[in-house]
Design a protein around this motif. Structure first.
Motif, PDB file in Angstrom:
ATOM      1  N   ALA A 165      14.201  -0.608  -4.380  1.00  0.00           N
ATOM      2  CA  ALA A 165      13.972  -0.588  -5.503  1.00  0.00           C
ATOM      3  C   ALA A 165      13.379  -0.028  -6.773  1.00  0.00           C
ATOM      4  N   VAL A 166      13.437   0.293  -8.052  1.00  0.00           N
ATOM      5  CA  VAL A 166      12.959   1.228  -9.343  1.00  0.00           C
ATOM      6  C   VAL A 166      11.417   0.554  -9.671  1.00  0.00           C
ATOM      7  N   TYR A 167      10.523   1.027  -9.135  1.00  0.00           N
ATOM      8  CA  TYR A 167       9.282   0.422 -10.168  1.00  0.00           C
ATOM      9  C   TYR A 167       8.331   1.934 -11.015  1.00  0.00           C
ATOM     10  N   SER A 168       7.983   1.363 -11.959  1.00  0.00           N
ATOM     11  CA  SER A 168       7.100   1.877 -12.868  1.00  0.00           C
ATOM     12  C   SER A 168       6.057   2.599 -12.828  1.00  0.00           C
ATOM     13  N   ARG A 169       5.530   3.307 -12.679  1.00  0.00           N
ATOM     14  CA  ARG A 169       3.695   3.362 -12.641  1.00  0.00           C
ATOM     15  C   ARG A 169       3.193   3.222 -13.288  1.00  0.00           C
ATOM     16  N   GLY A 170       3.667   2.244 -14.532  1.00  0.00           N
ATOM     17  CA  GLY A 170       2.681   1.144 -15.216  1.00  0.00           C
ATOM     18  C   GLY A 170       2.353  -0.048 -14.014  1.00  0.00           C
ATOM     19  N   MET A 171       3.004   0.174 -13.121  1.00  0.00           N
ATOM     20  CA  MET A 171       2.527  -1.143 -12.312  1.00  0.00           C
ATOM     21  C   MET A 171       1.240  -1.396 -10.979  1.00  0.00           C
ATOM     22  N   LEU A 172       0.462   0.277 -11.078  1.00  0.00           N
ATOM     23  CA  LEU A 172      -0.056   0.588 -10.461  1.00  0.00           C
ATOM     24  C   LEU A 172      -1.441  -0.306 -10.327  1.00  0.00           C
ATOM     25  N   PRO A 173      -2.280  -0.681 -11.867  1.00  0.00           N
ATOM     26  CA  PRO A 173      -3.021  -1.763 -11.254  1.00  0.00           C
ATOM     27  C   PRO A 173      -2.699  -2.978 -11.232  1.00  0.00           C
ATOM     28  N   ARG A 174      -1.974  -3.471 -10.597  1.00  0.00           N
ATOM     29  CA  ARG A 174      -1.252  -4.635 -10.546  1.00  0.00           C
ATOM     30  C   ARG A 174      -1.114  -4.706  -9.231  1.00  0.00           C
ATOM     31  N   ILE A 175      -0.637  -3.717  -8.356  1.00  0.00           N
ATOM     32  CA  ILE A 175      -0.172  -3.339  -7.280  1.00  0.00           C
ATOM     33  C   ILE A 175      -1.582  -3.291  -6.500  1.00  0.00           C
ATOM     34  N   GLU A 176      -2.264  -2.309  -6.656  1.00  0.00           N
ATOM     35  CA  GLU A 176      -3.852  -2.087  -6.107  1.00  0.00           C
ATOM     36  C   GLU A 176      -5.307  -3.281  -6.283  1.00  0.00           C
ATOM     37  N   SER A 177      -4.487  -4.657  -7.407  1.00  0.00           N
ATOM     38  CA  SER A 177      -5.594  -5.496  -8.192  1.00  0.00           C
ATOM     39  C   SER A 177      -4.696  -6.300  -6.710  1.00  0.00           C
ATOM     40  N   SER A 232      21.608   5.853  -8.781  1.00  0.00           N
ATOM     41  CA  SER A 232      21.421   6.837  -9.942  1.00  0.00           C
ATOM     42  C   SER A 232      21.830   5.419 -11.262  1.00  0.00           C
ATOM     43  N   TYR A 233      22.628   4.567 -10.993  1.00  0.00           N
ATOM     44  CA  TYR A 233      22.216   3.264 -11.825  1.00  0.00           C
ATOM     45  C   TYR A 233      21.739   2.484 -12.329  1.00  0.00           C
ATOM     46  N   MET A 234      20.992   1.950 -10.758  1.00  0.00           N
ATOM     47  CA  MET A 234      19.242   1.294 -11.185  1.00  0.00           C
ATOM     48  C   MET A 234      18.301   2.757 -11.167  1.00  0.00           C
ATOM     49  N   THR A 235      18.221   3.335 -11.485  1.00  0.00           N
ATOM     50  CA  THR A 235      17.557   4.124 -12.188  1.00  0.00           C
ATOM     51  C   THR A 235      17.524   4.266 -13.403  1.00  0.00           C
ATOM     52  N   GLY A 236      18.662   3.674 -13.666  1.00  0.00           N
ATOM     53  CA  GLY A 236      19.549   4.380 -15.428  1.00  0.00           C
ATOM     54  C   GLY A 236      19.096   3.701 -16.367  1.00  0.00           C
ATOM     55  N   LEU A 237      18.976   2.176 -15.459  1.00  0.00           N
ATOM     56  CA  LEU A 237      18.512   0.743 -15.834  1.00  0.00           C
ATOM     57  C   LEU A 237      16.770   0.470 -16.656  1.00  0.00           C
ATOM     58  N   ALA A 238      15.922   1.548 -16.006  1.00  0.00           N
ATOM     59  CA  ALA A 238      14.455   1.443 -15.354  1.00  0.00           C
ATOM     60  C   ALA A 238      14.103   1.439 -17.234  1.00  0.00           C
ATOM     61  N   GLU A 239      14.866   1.849 -18.261  1.00  0.00           N
ATOM     62  CA  GLU A 239      13.771   2.681 -18.768  1.00  0.00           C
ATOM     63  C   GLU A 239      13.730   0.519 -20.056  1.00  0.00           C
ATOM     64  N   GLY A 240      12.230   0.663 -20.115  1.00  0.00           N
ATOM     65  CA  GLY A 240      11.224  -0.071 -20.354  1.00  0.00           C
ATOM     66  C   GLY A 240      11.447  -1.494 -19.219  1.00  0.00           C
ATOM     67  N   TYR A 241      11.083  -1.634 -18.402  1.00  0.00           N
ATOM     68  CA  TYR A 241      10.868  -2.178 -18.059  1.00  0.00           C
ATOM     69  C   TYR A 241      10.195  -1.830 -16.757  1.00  0.00           C
ATOM     70  N   ASP A 242       8.888  -2.231 -16.022  1.00  0.00           N
ATOM     71  CA  ASP A 242       8.599  -2.463 -14.597  1.00  0.00           C
ATOM     72  C   ASP A 242       9.162  -2.452 -13.337  1.00  0.00           C
ATOM     73  N   THR A 280       0.540  -0.729   0.346  1.00  0.00           N
ATOM     74  CA  THR A 280       0.204   0.123   0.192  1.00  0.00           C
ATOM     75  C   THR A 280       0.737   1.418  -0.171  1.00  0.00           C
ATOM     76  N   GLY A 281       1.920   1.188   0.422  1.00  0.00           N
ATOM     77  CA  GLY A 281       2.574   2.356   1.193  1.00  0.00           C
ATOM     78  C   GLY A 281       3.284   2.707  -0.362  1.00  0.00           C
ATOM     79  N   ILE A 282       4.072   1.681  -1.064  1.00  0.00           N
ATOM     80  CA  ILE A 282       4.915   1.682  -2.508  1.00  0.00           C
ATOM     81  C   ILE A 282       3.109   2.384  -3.728  1.00  0.00           C
ATOM     82  N   TYR A 283       2.224   1.624  -3.232  1.00  0.00           N
ATOM     83  CA  TYR A 283       1.094   1.947  -4.596  1.00  0.00           C
ATOM     84  C   TYR A 283       0.663   3.630  -4.180  1.00  0.00           C
ATOM     85  N   SER A 284       0.569   3.441  -3.137  1.00  0.00           N
ATOM     86  CA  SER A 284       0.367   5.193  -2.763  1.00  0.00           C
ATOM     87  C   SER A 284       1.158   6.385  -3.097  1.00  0.00           C
ATOM     88  N   GLY A 285       3.063   5.867  -2.887  1.00  0.00           N
ATOM     89  CA  GLY A 285       3.595   6.752  -3.454  1.00  0.00           C
ATOM     90  C   GLY A 285       4.105   7.254  -4.949  1.00  0.00           C
TER      91      GLY A 285
END
Length: 183
Positions: A114-126, A89-99, A59-64
């Protein structure tokens, strides 16, 4: 621990200040998710509360993520005071194209560093709506870039970035290692 871990002192300052110093050095916007906003009012951050009434780390991850305007967001727990800015910085630079971009050391993931894409919101909410706060199941069937130990070691060979202070003993060890105390 019996107390809010974010405000335990390390080197004369609350842990949250150590975390915020690193995050502000790497990211333009920092968001704190808490159900005690007044405690964080003095900090130069966006402060939000849980967007759903289901307590837990997911829920914290989702809210953020919900509060963020950025496509990719670094998520960290409030009890990890030894963050490494170069690794972030390294991890963030790897994020493009990943969830998600998730450290994986010895077969174990670090979902709260970890780095999360906002595209994960529906999956996290579910997952939350199914009454699941499981973090590890979150990565099944999505595009994850795992960051191996060898990659991490280039930036943080002692892997202190992943040190959580969950118990009084872990806190004591962190204070002692920080002060180089003996006994």
């Amino acid at each position: 621990m019996g107390t809010d871990k974010a405000f335990l002192e390390l080197s004369g300052r609350p842990i949250i200040e150590h975390i915020l110093d690193v995050l502000h050095g790497v990211f333009e916007t920092v968001i704190i998710v808490t159900n005690s906003p007044p405690l964080y009012a003095a900090y130069d951050t966006v402060v939000v509360t849980d967007a759903l009434e289901a307590p837990g780390p997911l829920t914290g991850i989702y809210s953020g993520l919900l509060a963020s305007k950025d496509d990719y967001n670094f998520i960290v727990a409030c009890d990890m005071p030894f963050l490494n800015p170069a690794l972030l910085s390294y991890m963030t630079g790897l994020a493009e194209g990943y969830d998600a971009v998730v450290p994986k050391i010895g077969g174990f993931c670090e979902p709260l560093h970890a780095v999360y894409s906002r595209g994960m919101l529906p999956r996290i909410e579910s997952s939350i709506r199914r009454n699941s706060q499981r973090l590890h199941g979150l990565f099944e069937g999505v595009r994850v870039r795992y960051v191996a130990g060898e990659e991490i070691d280039r930036f943080d060979p002692q892997r202190r970035s992943f040190k959580n202070l969950n118990t009084p003993q872990e806190y004591k060890e962190a204070v002692c290692s920080d002060l180089e105390c003996r006994n």
